[in-house]
Design an enzyme around this catalytic site. Structure first.
Site, PDB file in Angstrom:
ATOM      1  N   GLU A 102      80.579 -25.562  -1.808  1.00 46.51           N
ATOM      2  CA  GLU A 102      80.935 -24.305  -2.460  1.00 46.51           C
ATOM      3  C   GLU A 102      80.950 -24.469  -3.975  1.00 46.51           C
ATOM      4  O   GLU A 102      80.532 -23.575  -4.711  1.00 46.51           O
ATOM      5  CB  GLU A 102      82.310 -23.832  -1.996  1.00 46.51           C
ATOM      6  CG  GLU A 102      82.363 -23.449  -0.539  1.00 46.51           C
ATOM      7  CD  GLU A 102      83.769 -23.102  -0.096  1.00 46.51           C
ATOM      8  OE1 GLU A 102      83.983 -21.942   0.299  1.00 46.51           O
ATOM      9  OE2 GLU A 102      84.644 -23.985  -0.157  1.00 46.51           O
TER      10      GLU A 102
ATOM     11  N   LYS B 174      84.880 -13.638   1.338  1.00 46.81           N
ATOM     12  CA  LYS B 174      83.789 -14.611   1.262  1.00 46.81           C
ATOM     13  C   LYS B 174      82.884 -14.342   2.469  1.00 46.81           C
ATOM     14  O   LYS B 174      83.118 -14.860   3.552  1.00 46.81           O
ATOM     15  CB  LYS B 174      84.331 -16.039   1.333  1.00 46.81           C
ATOM     16  CG  LYS B 174      85.141 -16.459   0.123  1.00 46.81           C
ATOM     17  CD  LYS B 174      85.859 -17.765   0.342  1.00 46.81           C
ATOM     18  CE  LYS B 174      84.990 -18.942   0.100  1.00 46.81           C
ATOM     19  NZ  LYS B 174      85.756 -20.222   0.064  1.00 46.81           N
TER      20      LYS B 174
END
Length: 128
Positions: A27, A105
């Site tokens: 990420e 997300k």
């Protein structure tokens, strides 16, 4: 305390950003898409009567501030990111009484076929 269900509110939904927030190394290196939904509680009576933008909060100014807060530093947790955005909004806009924020997300690194990971927080000015 404000009765949230009966309050005036500005709603901005689906604000899209690309960022590097998260716990996983991938990420932080590759980044991912985020979506932010906001409800901003404030009394809009004066703005409704006067039709004067100075009596409310500009959506464009809200977006600019959220974008700046989103990009100015990296967070491991979307909870911390959401809190940071709320703090910045309360500091900038005196008219705000409460904020509901949802940080999503859509491509969280989880073994799910469809769906998203998200947090939602509701805070008054006194709670941040």
């Amino acid at each position: 305390m404000t009765q949230f269900s009966d309050s005036d509110r500005i709603i901005l939904a689906g604000l899209a950003f690309y960022g590097y927030h998260g716990v996983m190394m991938e990420e932080n290196a590759l980044g991912q898409r985020f979506r932010i939904d906001l409800e901003l509680g404030l009394d809009m009576s004066e703005a409704a009567r006067s039709d004067d933008v100075s009596a409310t909060i500009s959506y464009a100014h809200v977006y600019e501030l959220v974008k700046e807060a989103f990009e100015e530093r990296r967070f491991k947790l979307i909870e911390a990111l959401g809190h940071h955005i709320m703090v910045r909004l309360f500091k900038r806009f005196d008219r705000l009484q409460w904020i509901r924020i949802k940080v999503r997300k859509p491509e969280a690194p989880l073994p799910i076929v469809a769906g998203e990971a998200a947090i939602e927080m509701l805070r008054t000015r006194e709670q941040v």
